[in-house]
Design a protein around this motif. Structure first.
Motif, PDB file in Angstrom:
ATOM      1  N   ILE A 189      -7.137   6.477  18.261  1.00 14.39           N
ATOM      2  CA  ILE A 189      -6.489   5.201  17.919  1.00 14.39           C
ATOM      3  C   ILE A 189      -5.552   5.474  16.748  1.00 14.39           C
ATOM      4  O   ILE A 189      -5.707   6.482  16.062  1.00 14.39           O
ATOM      5  N   PRO A 190      -4.570   4.576  16.508  1.00 11.82           N
ATOM      6  CA  PRO A 190      -3.743   4.769  15.315  1.00 11.82           C
ATOM      7  C   PRO A 190      -4.627   4.786  14.069  1.00 11.82           C
ATOM      8  O   PRO A 190      -5.463   3.902  13.891  1.00 11.82           O
ATOM      9  N   ALA A 191      -4.488   5.817  13.249  1.00 16.42           N
ATOM     10  CA  ALA A 191      -5.337   5.981  12.076  1.00 16.42           C
ATOM     11  C   ALA A 191      -4.541   6.598  10.935  1.00 16.42           C
ATOM     12  O   ALA A 191      -3.682   7.454  11.166  1.00 16.42           O
ATOM     13  N   LEU A 192      -4.818   6.135   9.727  1.00 13.23           N
ATOM     14  CA  LEU A 192      -4.107   6.654   8.553  1.00 13.23           C
ATOM     15  C   LEU A 192      -5.021   6.714   7.353  1.00 13.23           C
ATOM     16  O   LEU A 192      -5.930   5.907   7.204  1.00 13.23           O
ATOM     17  N   VAL A 193      -4.743   7.693   6.479  1.00 15.86           N
ATOM     18  CA  VAL A 193      -5.344   7.706   5.150  1.00 15.86           C
ATOM     19  C   VAL A 193      -4.251   7.247   4.196  1.00 15.86           C
ATOM     20  O   VAL A 193      -3.132   7.753   4.236  1.00 15.86           O
ATOM     21  N   VAL A 194      -4.583   6.251   3.362  1.00 15.18           N
ATOM     22  CA  VAL A 194      -3.630   5.809   2.350  1.00 15.18           C
ATOM     23  C   VAL A 194      -4.130   6.286   0.992  1.00 15.18           C
ATOM     24  O   VAL A 194      -5.181   5.859   0.524  1.00 15.18           O
ATOM     25  N   GLU A 195      -3.397   7.220   0.399  1.00 17.87           N
ATOM     26  CA  GLU A 195      -3.678   7.657  -0.973  1.00 17.87           C
ATOM     27  C   GLU A 195      -2.816   6.740  -1.829  1.00 17.87           C
ATOM     28  O   GLU A 195      -1.596   6.838  -1.838  1.00 17.87           O
ATOM     29  N   MET A 196      -3.480   5.817  -2.555  1.00 11.80           N
ATOM     30  CA  MET A 196      -2.748   4.703  -3.149  1.00 11.80           C
ATOM     31  C   MET A 196      -2.057   5.009  -4.477  1.00 11.80           C
ATOM     32  O   MET A 196      -1.334   4.170  -5.002  1.00 11.80           O
ATOM     33  N   GLY A 197      -2.288   6.196  -5.013  1.00 10.86           N
ATOM     34  CA  GLY A 197      -1.681   6.570  -6.280  1.00 10.86           C
ATOM     35  C   GLY A 197      -2.496   7.679  -6.914  1.00 10.86           C
ATOM     36  O   GLY A 197      -3.521   8.095  -6.348  1.00 10.86           O
ATOM     37  N   PHE A 198      -2.045   8.167  -8.069  1.00 13.86           N
ATOM     38  CA  PHE A 198      -2.711   9.305  -8.726  1.00 13.86           C
ATOM     39  C   PHE A 198      -3.512   8.871  -9.952  1.00 13.86           C
ATOM     40  O   PHE A 198      -2.938   8.294 -10.887  1.00 13.86           O
ATOM     41  N   ALA A 199      -4.815   9.190  -9.946  1.00 10.91           N
ATOM     42  CA  ALA A 199      -5.655   8.915 -11.115  1.00 10.91           C
ATOM     43  C   ALA A 199      -5.238   9.814 -12.278  1.00 10.91           C
ATOM     44  O   ALA A 199      -5.488   9.503 -13.443  1.00 10.91           O
ATOM     45  N   SER A 200      -4.589  10.930 -11.961  1.00 14.08           N
ATOM     46  CA  SER A 200      -4.218  11.908 -12.989  1.00 14.08           C
ATOM     47  C   SER A 200      -2.858  11.601 -13.625  1.00 14.08           C
ATOM     48  O   SER A 200      -2.414  12.307 -14.526  1.00 14.08           O
ATOM     49  N   ASN A 201      -2.206  10.537 -13.166  1.00 18.99           N
ATOM     50  CA  ASN A 201      -0.927  10.133 -13.751  1.00 18.99           C
ATOM     51  C   ASN A 201      -1.148   8.825 -14.524  1.00 18.99           C
ATOM     52  O   ASN A 201      -1.689   7.859 -13.979  1.00 18.99           O
ATOM     53  N   SER A 202      -0.720   8.793 -15.783  1.00 23.73           N
ATOM     54  CA  SER A 202      -1.082   7.646 -16.627  1.00 23.73           C
ATOM     55  C   SER A 202      -0.500   6.326 -16.111  1.00 23.73           C
ATOM     56  O   SER A 202      -1.164   5.292 -16.133  1.00 23.73           O
ATOM     57  N   GLU A 203       0.724   6.381 -15.619  1.00 24.34           N
ATOM     58  CA  GLU A 203       1.344   5.135 -15.123  1.00 24.34           C
ATOM     59  C   GLU A 203       0.646   4.620 -13.853  1.00 24.34           C
ATOM     60  O   GLU A 203       0.352   3.429 -13.742  1.00 24.34           O
ATOM     61  N   ASP A 204       0.386   5.529 -12.922  1.00 27.06           N
ATOM     62  CA  ASP A 204      -0.332   5.154 -11.691  1.00 27.06           C
ATOM     63  C   ASP A 204      -1.721   4.633 -12.024  1.00 27.06           C
ATOM     64  O   ASP A 204      -2.171   3.638 -11.458  1.00 27.06           O
ATOM     65  N   LYS A 205      -2.384   5.326 -12.955  1.00 27.19           N
ATOM     66  CA  LYS A 205      -3.753   4.954 -13.316  1.00 27.19           C
ATOM     67  C   LYS A 205      -3.800   3.527 -13.853  1.00 27.19           C
ATOM     68  O   LYS A 205      -4.656   2.730 -13.468  1.00 27.19           O
ATOM     69  N   LYS A 206      -2.844   3.211 -14.713  1.00 31.84           N
ATOM     70  CA  LYS A 206      -2.769   1.871 -15.293  1.00 31.84           C
ATOM     71  C   LYS A 206      -2.622   0.818 -14.183  1.00 31.84           C
ATOM     72  O   LYS A 206      -3.295  -0.212 -14.190  1.00 31.84           O
ATOM     73  N   LYS A 207      -1.750   1.121 -13.233  1.00 29.78           N
ATOM     74  CA  LYS A 207      -1.536   0.188 -12.110  1.00 29.78           C
ATOM     75  C   LYS A 207      -2.803   0.028 -11.275  1.00 29.78           C
ATOM     76  O   LYS A 207      -3.197  -1.081 -10.932  1.00 29.78           O
ATOM     77  N   LEU A 208      -3.420   1.171 -10.951  1.00 32.39           N
ATOM     78  CA  LEU A 208      -4.595   1.130 -10.079  1.00 32.39           C
ATOM     79  C   LEU A 208      -5.775   0.403 -10.723  1.00 32.39           C
ATOM     80  O   LEU A 208      -6.596  -0.198 -10.035  1.00 32.39           O
ATOM     81  N   LEU A 209      -5.859   0.458 -12.068  1.00 35.60           N
ATOM     82  CA  LEU A 209      -6.960  -0.207 -12.780  1.00 35.60           C
ATOM     83  C   LEU A 209      -6.714  -1.710 -12.936  1.00 35.60           C
ATOM     84  O   LEU A 209      -7.646  -2.454 -13.231  1.00 35.60           O
ATOM     85  N   SER A 210      -5.484  -2.143 -12.737  1.00 32.21           N
ATOM     86  CA  SER A 210      -5.165  -3.558 -12.921  1.00 32.21           C
ATOM     87  C   SER A 210      -5.582  -4.385 -11.701  1.00 32.21           C
ATOM     88  O   SER A 210      -5.132  -4.123 -10.576  1.00 32.21           O
ATOM     89  N   PRO A 211      -6.454  -5.399 -11.916  1.00 31.50           N
ATOM     90  CA  PRO A 211      -6.875  -6.242 -10.784  1.00 31.50           C
ATOM     91  C   PRO A 211      -5.688  -6.898 -10.081  1.00 31.50           C
ATOM     92  O   PRO A 211      -5.713  -7.078  -8.854  1.00 31.50           O
ATOM     93  N   ASP A 212      -4.648  -7.227 -10.840  1.00 30.56           N
ATOM     94  CA  ASP A 212      -3.457  -7.834 -10.223  1.00 30.56           C
ATOM     95  C   ASP A 212      -2.789  -6.870  -9.252  1.00 30.56           C
ATOM     96  O   ASP A 212      -2.414  -7.242  -8.141  1.00 30.56           O
ATOM     97  N   THR A 213      -2.627  -5.613  -9.702  1.00 33.86           N
ATOM     98  CA  THR A 213      -1.994  -4.620  -8.811  1.00 33.86           C
ATOM     99  C   THR A 213      -2.893  -4.326  -7.611  1.00 33.86           C
ATOM    100  O   THR A 213      -2.396  -4.150  -6.500  1.00 33.86           O
ATOM    101  N   GLN A 214      -4.211  -4.322  -7.837  1.00 31.36           N
ATOM    102  CA  GLN A 214      -5.132  -4.101  -6.711  1.00 31.36           C
ATOM    103  C   GLN A 214      -4.918  -5.174  -5.636  1.00 31.36           C
ATOM    104  O   GLN A 214      -4.853  -4.874  -4.450  1.00 31.36           O
TER     105      GLN A 214
END
Ligand SMILES: [Zn+2]
Length: 230
Positions: A189-214
């Motif tokens: 079936i159509p299938a994908l892995v979505v890597e939503m950003g990098f925990a090791s990058n400070s800007e991405d990390k900030k976004k990923l931790l924000s409930p609004d961005t989630q």
């Protein structure tokens, strides 16, 4: 007399068309596309760490639950998660449970790490993408070929996701890549892995931790699935 027969014939024809349209509408409303969303990791398997207390497992679950909520209003889509809480579910179990319910779409959510502190943005993976590219080169694509069909559909969904995620992470798309993804091996079936950003990058990390961005990520992914089935 003939006029009356003609009239009643036309009337019954209209009635027939009406009944056919009605039953088509009903079957369309009853038919739901079953979508499995996989919040990766969970329980003792924290995934990549974003802070001392928050790991990949918390964020993938928060976004998966938000996606389910977002899609609950769609009457042609039904969402099942591979886990609904902070529990240990092995990849083997997730895969077995998924194959059992025969979904039409599979999406696994992850967070990236590594490649230095500069690496950032979102990435999409599909295990058979390379194969598809080679097929395309060889002009062997046939719409009757089931394998090409789900590969093509994965790419079609990936295009929607790239477009909608790009609004949140402008020019941060790292593209569609091929990888060995054990959970998707053998899924037809159509299938994908979505890597939503990098925990090791400070800007991405900030976004990923924000409930609004989630919530925004969940909306972007949900919108992509809605567009995929439109
Ligand atoms: Zn992961």
């Amino acid at each position: 007399m003939i006029g009356i027969i003609k009239k009643s014939l036309i009337l019954s024809l209209f009635a027939l068309i009406f009944v056919i349209c009605l039953s088509f509408n009903l079957s369309a409303a009853e038919k739901k596309h079953l979508v499995v969303i996989d919040p990766a990791h969970g329980g003792q398997d924290v995934g990549v760490k974003l802070t001392d207390k928050i790991g990949e497992k918390e964020i993938t679950l928060a976004i998966a639950l938000a996606m389910q909520k977002e899609l609950a209003g769609e009457n042609n889509i039904e969402v099942v998660l591979t886990r609904n809480s902070d529990t240990n579910v092995t990849i083997k179990e997730r895969k077995a449970n998924t194959l059992k319910i025969k979904p039409e779409l599979f999406l696994s959510l992850h967070i990236n790490a590594g490649f230095g502190k500069e690496a950032n943005g979102f990435e999409l993976y599909y295990p058979g993408f390379k194969e598809l590219q080679e097929n395309k080169k060889a002009a062997k694509i046939s719409p009757k070929n089931k394998k090409n069909k789900y590969l093509n559909d994965s790419v079609r969904l990936a295009n929607f996701i790239q477009k909608n995620m790009d609004a949140l992470f402008p020019r941060k798309g790292r593209g569609l890549r091929e990888a060995d993804v054990p959970i998707m091996e053998g899924m037809t079936i159509p299938a994908l892995v979505v890597e939503m950003g990098f925990a090791s990058n400070s800007e991405d990390k900030k976004k990923l931790l924000s409930p609004d961005t989630q919530t925004e990520i969940a909306k972007a992914l949900a919108k992509s699935i809605i567009l995929f089935y439109r």
